[in-house]
Design a protein around this motif. Structure first.
Motif, PDB file in Angstrom:
ATOM      1  N   PHE A  44       0.812  -1.212   0.000  1.00  0.00           N
ATOM      2  CA  PHE A  44       0.000   0.000   0.000  1.00  0.00           C
ATOM      3  C   PHE A  44       0.849   1.267   0.000  1.00  0.00           C
ATOM      4  O   PHE A  44       0.305   2.365  -0.112  1.00  0.00           O
ATOM      5  N   ALA A  45       2.142   1.127   0.129  1.00  0.00           N
ATOM      6  CA  ALA A  45       3.031   2.292   0.101  1.00  0.00           C
ATOM      7  C   ALA A  45       3.479   2.635  -1.313  1.00  0.00           C
ATOM      8  O   ALA A  45       4.278   3.559  -1.482  1.00  0.00           O
ATOM      9  N   HIS A  46       2.979   1.921  -2.322  1.00  0.00           N
ATOM     10  CA  HIS A  46       3.532   2.115  -3.666  1.00  0.00           C
ATOM     11  C   HIS A  46       3.222   3.500  -4.233  1.00  0.00           C
ATOM     12  O   HIS A  46       4.074   4.109  -4.882  1.00  0.00           O
ATOM     13  N   GLY A  47       2.014   4.008  -3.993  1.00  0.00           N
ATOM     14  CA  GLY A  47       1.685   5.341  -4.486  1.00  0.00           C
ATOM     15  C   GLY A  47       2.600   6.398  -3.910  1.00  0.00           C
ATOM     16  O   GLY A  47       3.087   7.292  -4.624  1.00  0.00           O
ATOM     17  N   ASP A  48       2.865   6.312  -2.614  1.00  0.00           N
ATOM     18  CA  ASP A  48       3.761   7.285  -1.986  1.00  0.00           C
ATOM     19  C   ASP A  48       5.222   7.008  -2.320  1.00  0.00           C
ATOM     20  O   ASP A  48       6.053   7.918  -2.235  1.00  0.00           O
ATOM     21  N   THR A  49       5.547   5.770  -2.709  1.00  0.00           N
ATOM     22  CA  THR A  49       6.884   5.503  -3.244  1.00  0.00           C
ATOM     23  C   THR A  49       7.072   6.248  -4.561  1.00  0.00           C
ATOM     24  O   THR A  49       8.144   6.809  -4.829  1.00  0.00           O
ATOM     25  N   MET A  50       6.027   6.260  -5.388  1.00  0.00           N
ATOM     26  CA  MET A  50       6.072   7.048  -6.620  1.00  0.00           C
ATOM     27  C   MET A  50       6.274   8.527  -6.311  1.00  0.00           C
ATOM     28  O   MET A  50       7.051   9.221  -6.971  1.00  0.00           O
ATOM     29  N   ALA A  51       5.559   9.010  -5.265  1.00  0.00           N
ATOM     30  CA  ALA A  51       5.697  10.414  -4.870  1.00  0.00           C
ATOM     31  C   ALA A  51       7.113  10.713  -4.382  1.00  0.00           C
ATOM     32  O   ALA A  51       7.690  11.763  -4.703  1.00  0.00           O
ATOM     33  N   PHE A  52       7.701   9.774  -3.627  1.00  0.00           N
ATOM     34  CA  PHE A  52       9.061   9.981  -3.103  1.00  0.00           C
ATOM     35  C   PHE A  52      10.078  10.001  -4.240  1.00  0.00           C
ATOM     36  O   PHE A  52      10.950  10.877  -4.302  1.00  0.00           O
ATOM     37  N   GLY A  53       9.994   9.026  -5.142  1.00  0.00           N
ATOM     38  CA  GLY A  53      10.924   8.986  -6.266  1.00  0.00           C
ATOM     39  C   GLY A  53      10.818  10.226  -7.131  1.00  0.00           C
ATOM     40  O   GLY A  53      11.832  10.787  -7.567  1.00  0.00           O
ATOM     41  N   THR A  54       9.573  10.672  -7.375  1.00  0.00           N
ATOM     42  CA  THR A  54       9.379  11.878  -8.185  1.00  0.00           C
ATOM     43  C   THR A  54       9.906  13.107  -7.464  1.00  0.00           C
ATOM     44  O   THR A  54      10.452  14.018  -8.098  1.00  0.00           O
ATOM     45  N   MET A  55       9.735  13.152  -6.136  1.00  0.00           N
ATOM     46  CA  MET A  55      10.285  14.271  -5.359  1.00  0.00           C
ATOM     47  C   MET A  55      11.802  14.360  -5.539  1.00  0.00           C
ATOM     48  O   MET A  55      12.351  15.451  -5.723  1.00  0.00           O
ATOM     49  N   CYS A  56      12.476  13.210  -5.513  1.00  0.00           N
ATOM     50  CA  CYS A  56      13.932  13.201  -5.728  1.00  0.00           C
ATOM     51  C   CYS A  56      14.271  13.754  -7.111  1.00  0.00           C
ATOM     52  O   CYS A  56      15.214  14.544  -7.265  1.00  0.00           O
ATOM     53  N   VAL A  57      13.491  13.342  -8.118  1.00  0.00           N
ATOM     54  CA  VAL A  57      13.717  13.835  -9.483  1.00  0.00           C
ATOM     55  C   VAL A  57      13.509  15.348  -9.538  1.00  0.00           C
ATOM     56  O   VAL A  57      14.295  16.078 -10.170  1.00  0.00           O
ATOM     57  N   ILE A  58      12.467  15.844  -8.870  1.00  0.00           N
ATOM     58  CA  ILE A  58      12.183  17.282  -8.881  1.00  0.00           C
ATOM     59  C   ILE A  58      13.323  18.065  -8.229  1.00  0.00           C
ATOM     60  O   ILE A  58      13.787  19.086  -8.766  1.00  0.00           O
ATOM     61  N   LEU A  59      13.814  17.611  -7.082  1.00  0.00           N
ATOM     62  CA  LEU A  59      14.895  18.323  -6.398  1.00  0.00           C
ATOM     63  C   LEU A  59      16.162  18.353  -7.245  1.00  0.00           C
ATOM     64  O   LEU A  59      16.839  19.387  -7.337  1.00  0.00           O
ATOM     65  N   ILE A  60      16.470  17.243  -7.891  1.00  0.00           N
ATOM     66  CA  ILE A  60      17.661  17.196  -8.742  1.00  0.00           C
ATOM     67  C   ILE A  60      17.444  18.046  -9.993  1.00  0.00           C
ATOM     68  O   ILE A  60      18.373  18.714 -10.472  1.00  0.00           O
ATOM     69  N   THR A  61      16.210  18.048 -10.519  1.00  0.00           N
ATOM     70  CA  THR A  61      15.892  18.889 -11.679  1.00  0.00           C
ATOM     71  C   THR A  61      16.093  20.362 -11.341  1.00  0.00           C
ATOM     72  O   THR A  61      16.707  21.113 -12.118  1.00  0.00           O
ATOM     73  N   TRP A  62      15.587  20.782 -10.189  1.00  0.00           N
ATOM     74  CA  TRP A  62      15.762  22.180  -9.776  1.00  0.00           C
ATOM     75  C   TRP A  62      17.234  22.523  -9.604  1.00  0.00           C
ATOM     76  O   TRP A  62      17.661  23.633  -9.957  1.00  0.00           O
ATOM     77  N   THR A 232       7.300  10.184 -12.236  1.00  0.00           N
ATOM     78  CA  THR A 232       7.846  11.319 -12.979  1.00  0.00           C
ATOM     79  C   THR A 232       7.044  11.582 -14.250  1.00  0.00           C
ATOM     80  O   THR A 232       6.731  12.733 -14.576  1.00  0.00           O
ATOM     81  N   LEU A 233       6.689  10.524 -14.963  1.00  0.00           N
ATOM     82  CA  LEU A 233       5.893  10.692 -16.178  1.00  0.00           C
ATOM     83  C   LEU A 233       4.525  11.291 -15.858  1.00  0.00           C
ATOM     84  O   LEU A 233       4.029  12.157 -16.583  1.00  0.00           O
ATOM     85  N   TYR A 234       3.925  10.842 -14.753  1.00  0.00           N
ATOM     86  CA  TYR A 234       2.631  11.397 -14.354  1.00  0.00           C
ATOM     87  C   TYR A 234       2.781  12.869 -13.970  1.00  0.00           C
ATOM     88  O   TYR A 234       1.952  13.710 -14.329  1.00  0.00           O
ATOM     89  N   GLY A 235       3.843  13.200 -13.244  1.00  0.00           N
ATOM     90  CA  GLY A 235       4.055  14.581 -12.844  1.00  0.00           C
ATOM     91  C   GLY A 235       4.321  15.499 -14.024  1.00  0.00           C
ATOM     92  O   GLY A 235       3.862  16.648 -14.050  1.00  0.00           O
TER      93      GLY A 235
END
Length: 336
Positions: A44-62, A232-235
């Protein structure tokens, strides 16, 4: 001509978004089915795992953008994606070592592991909101469209324009490449065959020399990659908001169950079933019907079965119907 304009309008606002959304759901559902098939619990943590991975991508993108690094017409997030995947892999391996491994050693019931995953879900949800906040975060630089509606009208002479978003093209091409690579890995490599053997019969696989710790680690690595790519693709396609990824858990699980848990190809098909159902049921058909119906039959209202606010209700109803009528899923093996 009117019929072609209707097809273009439908493609613009329903077909292309549904294909892109289905690709995102399929990648997310593949992560769920791998955890279920190999580690034998519903994560049940998979959705928030997606959020965590995307957050890492966003921080590195910035960070890359602050250094003046970009990817031309493509989003800079694609350059940051491998680093985001590595961050997510490290985090999931840490969580497995600190949390899940204890319960595996105790031979805990899958229900216990599912409840533990809910605890991990709340921790991840709070962590992401603490770091990035609860609001929308946009990180989709680069060119927005591969082709605009105006350009399509100029080239073809149609009254209806087809706009192809860059995010849709990236999503579809990435999903094809990732799914092909995953299926090749599971079916052609020695490690992939070991994982499938472990999933089919754990005791027999252990007797054959398969290392359970290695299988578990590789499973989390693949799940982290799938979650980060899907998130990331969804974001990029919509926008990034932590609570949205928590809400995505319903259509992702619906995709996995509709397709048949443990069946990768079925899960991919399930993702598209859910995506097309959500979008076509909540689509306003007025413009399309206006092109193909006679003047006296043209609708005055939106001709929308459900508001877009209720799109997740479509996933719930499909999930409920499948669980009642065919619990193994549409593409699962029926043992009754």
């Amino acid at each position: 001509m009117d019929f072609l304009n209707a097809i273009i309008a439908l493609s613009n606002f329903a077909l292309l978004p549904a294909i892109a959304y289905g690709s995102q759901l399929a990648l997310g559902a593949l992560g769920v089915t791998m955890i279920y098939g190999i580690l034998r619990f519903s994560n049940f943590a998979h959705g928030d795992t997606m959020a965590f991975g995307t957050m890492c991508v966003i921080l590195i993108t910035w960070y890359m953008q602050s250094l003046g690094i970009d990817f031309g017409p493509l989003p800079t997030a694609l350059l940051a994606l491998p680093f985001g995947i590595l961050c997510c892999i490290a985090f999931l391996l840490l969580v497995d070592r600190a949390v899940y491994r204890f319960y595996r050693a105790q031979k805990a019931n899958p229900v216990i592991l599912m409840i533990v995953s809910m605890g991990v879900m709340f921790i991840l949800h709070g962590l992401v909101r603490l770091i990035l906040g609860p609001g929308d975060q946009r990180f989709d630089d680069g060119s927005r469209f591969v082709m605009t509606a105006r350009e399509f009208k100029q080239w073809t002479g149609f009254s209806e324009g087809l706009a192809v978003k860059t995010s849709h093209g990236i999503t579809i091409l990435t999903a094809i490449a990732v799914v092909a690579a995953l299926l090749w890995f599971l079916n052609k490599t020695r490690t992939g065959k070991s994982m499938r053997a472990y999933s089919d019969n754990e005791d027999l696989a252990l007797l054959s020399g398969v290392s359970p710790d290695r299988v578990v680690a590789i499973t989390w690595i693949i799940v982290a990659a799938l979650a980060t790519i899907a998130g990331t693709l969804y974001g990029l396609d919509k926008s990034y908001k932590p609570f949205t990824y928590f809400s995505l858990l319903l259509p992702i699980f619906a995709s996995a169950i509709v397709g048949g848990l443990g069946n990768p190809l079925g899960v991919i098909a399930g993702g598209f079933v859910i995506a097309f159902s959500e979008i076509f049921v909540t689509y306003a058909w007025k413009k399309v019907l206006g092109y193909i119906l006679p003047e006296y039959l043209k609708p005055e209202g939106l001709v929308q079965l459900l508001s877009t606010d209720y799109k997740f209700a479509v996933s719930f109803l499909i999930l409920l119907a499948v669980l009642l009528l065919r619990p193994t899923g549409l593409f699962g093996e029926n043992r009754s």
